[in-house]
Each structure stands twice: as structure tokens, then as C-alpha cells.
Design a protein around this motif. Structure first.
Motif, mmCIF file in Angstrom:
data_model
loop_
_atom_site.group_PDB
_atom_site.id
_atom_site.type_symbol
_atom_site.label_atom_id
_atom_site.label_comp_id
_atom_site.label_asym_id
_atom_site.label_seq_id
_atom_site.Cartn_x
_atom_site.Cartn_y
_atom_site.Cartn_z
ATOM 1 N N PRO A 126 0.792 -1.242 0.000
ATOM 2 C CA PRO A 126 0.000 0.000 0.000
ATOM 3 C C PRO A 126 0.821 1.287 0.000
ATOM 4 O O PRO A 126 0.358 2.312 -0.504
ATOM 5 C CB PRO A 126 -0.836 -0.129 1.277
ATOM 6 C CG PRO A 126 -1.022 -1.599 1.444
ATOM 7 C CD PRO A 126 0.285 -2.209 1.000
ATOM 8 N N ASN A 127 2.040 1.266 0.557
ATOM 9 C CA ASN A 127 2.861 2.486 0.555
ATOM 10 C C ASN A 127 3.645 2.663 -0.741
ATOM 11 O O ASN A 127 4.445 3.588 -0.871
ATOM 12 C CB ASN A 127 3.808 2.490 1.753
ATOM 13 C CG ASN A 127 4.898 1.424 1.659
ATOM 14 O OD1 ASN A 127 4.850 0.547 0.803
ATOM 15 N ND2 ASN A 127 5.867 1.491 2.551
ATOM 16 N N GLY A 128 3.441 1.764 -1.702
ATOM 17 C CA GLY A 128 4.104 1.862 -2.994
ATOM 18 C C GLY A 128 5.396 1.084 -3.104
ATOM 19 O O GLY A 128 5.954 0.972 -4.205
ATOM 20 N N ALA A 129 5.897 0.555 -2.002
ATOM 21 C CA ALA A 129 7.163 -0.181 -2.033
ATOM 22 C C ALA A 129 7.004 -1.504 -2.772
ATOM 23 O O ALA A 129 6.031 -2.226 -2.565
ATOM 24 C CB ALA A 129 7.659 -0.430 -0.613
ATOM 25 N N ARG A 130 7.981 -1.806 -3.626
ATOM 26 C CA ARG A 130 7.988 -3.071 -4.357
ATOM 27 C C ARG A 130 8.901 -4.039 -3.611
ATOM 28 O O ARG A 130 10.111 -3.855 -3.595
ATOM 29 C CB ARG A 130 8.442 -2.841 -5.799
ATOM 30 C CG ARG A 130 7.499 -1.937 -6.596
ATOM 31 C CD ARG A 130 7.845 -1.901 -8.076
ATOM 32 N NE ARG A 130 9.039 -1.143 -8.355
ATOM 33 C CZ ARG A 130 9.074 0.163 -8.646
ATOM 34 N NH1 ARG A 130 7.959 0.857 -8.674
ATOM 35 N NH2 ARG A 130 10.224 0.767 -8.911
ATOM 36 N N ILE A 131 8.302 -5.066 -3.014
ATOM 37 C CA ILE A 131 9.073 -5.948 -2.130
ATOM 38 C C ILE A 131 9.496 -7.255 -2.801
ATOM 39 O O ILE A 131 10.298 -8.002 -2.255
ATOM 40 C CB ILE A 131 8.301 -6.259 -0.841
ATOM 41 C CG1 ILE A 131 7.013 -7.035 -1.134
ATOM 42 C CG2 ILE A 131 8.020 -4.977 -0.063
ATOM 43 C CD1 ILE A 131 6.325 -7.550 0.129
ATOM 44 N N GLY A 132 8.954 -7.550 -3.964
ATOM 45 C CA GLY A 132 9.292 -8.795 -4.640
ATOM 46 C C GLY A 132 8.553 -8.901 -5.953
ATOM 47 O O GLY A 132 8.029 -7.910 -6.469
ATOM 48 N N MET A 133 8.501 -10.122 -6.487
ATOM 49 C CA MET A 133 7.905 -10.321 -7.800
ATOM 50 C C MET A 133 7.027 -11.562 -7.833
ATOM 51 O O MET A 133 7.270 -12.545 -7.141
ATOM 52 C CB MET A 133 8.999 -10.491 -8.859
ATOM 53 C CG MET A 133 9.906 -9.283 -9.055
ATOM 54 S SD MET A 133 9.068 -7.837 -9.724
ATOM 55 C CE MET A 133 8.660 -8.387 -11.383
ATOM 56 N N MET A 134 6.002 -11.512 -8.668
ATOM 57 C CA MET A 134 5.260 -12.686 -9.129
ATOM 58 C C MET A 134 5.779 -12.943 -10.538
ATOM 59 O O MET A 134 5.593 -12.112 -11.433
ATOM 60 C CB MET A 134 3.769 -12.376 -9.138
ATOM 61 C CG MET A 134 2.873 -13.414 -9.828
ATOM 62 S SD MET A 134 2.515 -14.863 -8.848
ATOM 63 C CE MET A 134 3.468 -16.081 -9.766
ATOM 64 N N ALA A 135 6.487 -14.050 -10.726
ATOM 65 C CA ALA A 135 7.185 -14.251 -11.994
ATOM 66 C C ALA A 135 6.877 -15.605 -12.611
ATOM 67 O O ALA A 135 6.619 -16.583 -11.911
ATOM 68 C CB ALA A 135 8.695 -14.121 -11.786
ATOM 69 N N VAL A 136 6.907 -15.635 -13.940
ATOM 70 C CA VAL A 136 6.823 -16.884 -14.703
ATOM 71 C C VAL A 136 8.083 -16.970 -15.561
ATOM 72 O O VAL A 136 8.534 -15.971 -16.122
ATOM 73 C CB VAL A 136 5.548 -16.953 -15.565
ATOM 74 C CG1 VAL A 136 4.321 -17.107 -14.682
ATOM 75 C CG2 VAL A 136 5.392 -15.727 -16.461
ATOM 76 N N ILE A 137 8.656 -18.182 -15.648
ATOM 77 C CA ILE A 137 9.975 -18.356 -16.238
ATOM 78 C C ILE A 137 9.951 -19.575 -17.159
ATOM 79 O O ILE A 137 9.345 -20.600 -16.831
ATOM 80 C CB ILE A 137 11.030 -18.552 -15.127
ATOM 81 C CG1 ILE A 137 11.054 -17.321 -14.212
ATOM 82 C CG2 ILE A 137 12.415 -18.808 -15.708
ATOM 83 C CD1 ILE A 137 11.841 -17.517 -12.936
ATOM 84 N N GLY A 138 10.619 -19.450 -18.304
ATOM 85 C CA GLY A 138 10.617 -20.554 -19.253
ATOM 86 C C GLY A 138 11.960 -20.781 -19.903
ATOM 87 O O GLY A 138 12.908 -20.014 -19.722
ATOM 88 N N ARG A 139 12.015 -21.826 -20.689
ATOM 89 C CA ARG A 139 13.268 -22.201 -21.366
ATOM 90 C C ARG A 139 13.305 -21.735 -22.815
ATOM 91 O O ARG A 139 14.354 -21.756 -23.445
ATOM 92 C CB ARG A 139 13.462 -23.723 -21.291
ATOM 93 C CG ARG A 139 13.662 -24.201 -19.854
ATOM 94 C CD ARG A 139 13.998 -25.680 -19.770
ATOM 95 N NE ARG A 139 14.287 -26.038 -18.386
ATOM 96 C CZ ARG A 139 13.363 -26.415 -17.506
ATOM 97 N NH1 ARG A 139 12.094 -26.493 -17.869
ATOM 98 N NH2 ARG A 139 13.700 -26.700 -16.266
#
Length: 239
Positions: A126-139
Motif C-alpha cells: 500500500p505504501n508503494g514499495a515493491r518488495i518482490g515479484m510474481m514471476a513466470v519463467i521458461g526455457r
């Protein structure tokens, strides 16, 4: 679309960002089923062998949940694409793991695993800080369509709100309520995953640019939103 990275790995707001991350007491925490189910669903939706929820700490990127690379707890910050991805103002980042594509990280681990595609959306609090990621990864190297970007962004928002809900309950010493919330969210995500498996089998994969498929997926995303809305209201009243 591949985004341009800034010149350094540590952002100007790093102190505030780390305070926010540590406030939620989720980095390096034990696995929780609800986050495992988010990454499993994401891997299905984007037809990727790997999906993860990361939390970028001062020197290490913790993987809160991983599908397709189980047993990997995280990576040093300078070796994780998530470290670079949280730096961007744009909600989605797609990249390969070539050194010239992102000079901020060492891609040795990713290259050794044969990875050639990364797409993520930031976990923004909520304070705008980006604490990590939701990621998808492939070959296999690929990009995301605009529709796929929006779905991934929505997933990241759901994960961010789930982290917020977790904090509200645990901070109020309501562990039983958090457990009940997880069970309700898990039931919803189980239904979503079952639908996704059916669509994938019927269509030989998920095509989010198919309007009928997208409509079904968006309805399921909205269903998780409703559970979170109701639970957040209940948590605020309980505090």
C-alpha cells in the motif's frame, strides 16, 4: 516488451523498501499452501515450467513459493532477475537471461538451467514499495501480449493483497483466522486450477488472447478478489 534497466541494482528508496519488506515478516518464512497454489496456477495460465513468488531482501532473494524448481530457497541478490525487475516503474518486465539484456545480475545459474524467458509483475504494498515479484519463467524465449501482461499484473496484485491480509491477521495475533482465510482462498484457487487444467487439455494449452478463455480466467481472478475483499474487511474489524 523488454524494459530498460536502470544503472544500479540498489534503488534510491532501498531503506524504505527494506523496512516495508521486514514489516510484513514474510521473507525467509516457512512455506504456506496458499502461496504455493498461486505459483502453481500462474505456471498453468502462462504455460511455463517455472513460476515463483520472490521477496527481495538486502543481500538475498527469498522464494516464498516455487513451482517447477522445488527445493530452491532463493538466490543471492546479484544472481536473481527479480532483483532487477523490482527496479522498474513499469508493472511488467520481460527479458531473456543474456548478459547484454540485463547487466545488473550474473545470469550463470539461470543459463545453467537453460532458462531463456522471464516475465514478472511487482508485489507492491500500500505504501508503494515493491518488495518482490510474481514471476513466470521458461526455457524458450518469448514475450507477453498485452492481455497476458494484464493477467500477470492481476495475479501479482492478488498475491500482494494476500500478503497484506496475512499481516493484518498475524499482527493481531489471529493465527486461526489467517488459517481459515487460507483455506477459503485455497478452495477458490483449487477450483480455478481445475478449470485451467480443463481448458489446457481441451485447447492444447492456455491462450489468454482467446476471448472466451480470457473471460473465464478473468471471472476466476475476480472470484479471488471477492474473497480477499471480504476477508480484509473482516480483518480490519477484528484488529
Amino acid at each position: 516488451m523488454t524494459s530498460a534497466f536502470p544503472g544500479q541494482l540498489v534503488p534510491a528508496n532501498e531503506a524504505t523498501r527494506l523496512r516495508t519488506l521486514h514489516l510484513y515478516q514474510i521473507a525467509n518464512s516457512t512455506p504456506e499452501k496458499i502461496f504455493d497454489e498461486y505459483v502453481a496456477w500462474a505456471a498453468q495460465l502462462f504455460n511455463t515450467p517455472i513460476s515463483l513468488i520472490s521477496l527481495v531482501d538486502e543481500e538475498y532473494v527469498h522464494f516464498k513459493a516455487v513451482a517447477g524448481a522445488e527445493g530452491v530457497p532463493g538466490l543471492p541478490r546479484e544472481e536473481s532477475m527479480c532483483s532487477a525487475a523490482i527496479l522498474l516503474d513499469t508493472p511488467i518486465i520481460t527479458s531473456d537471461y543474456k548478459a547484454e539484456s540485463c547487466r545488473l545480475i550474473k545470469p550463470d545459474v539461470a543459463q545453467a538451467l537453460g532458462l531463456n524467458f522471464y516475465a514478472g509483475s511487482a508485489l507492491q504494498m500500500p505504501n508503494g514499495a515493491r518488495i518482490g515479484m510474481m514471476a513466470v519463467i521458461g526455457r524458450e524465449y518469448r514475450t507477453l501480449t498485452t492481455v497476458e501482461e494484464e493477467v500477470l499484473k492481476h495475479l501479482a496484485d492478488l498475491v500482494s493483497r494476500t500478503i497484506e491480509l496475512r499481516f493484518q491477521y498475524l499482527n493481531a495475533d489471529l493465527a486461526d483466522e489467517w488459517e481459515a482465510a487460507q483455506q477459503e482462498l485455497s478452495a477458490t484457487l483449487d477450483d480455478n486450477a481445475a478449470l485451467t487444467r480443463y481448458l489446457s487439455t481441451r485447447n492444447n494449452g492456455i491462450n489468454l488472447d482467446d476471448e472466451q478463455v480470457l473471460d473465464l480466467v478473468q471471472r476466476r481472478l475476480a472470484g479471488v478478489d471477492k474473497v480477499l475483499d471480504r476477508r480484509m474487511k473482516a480483518a480490519s474489524h477484528a484488529v
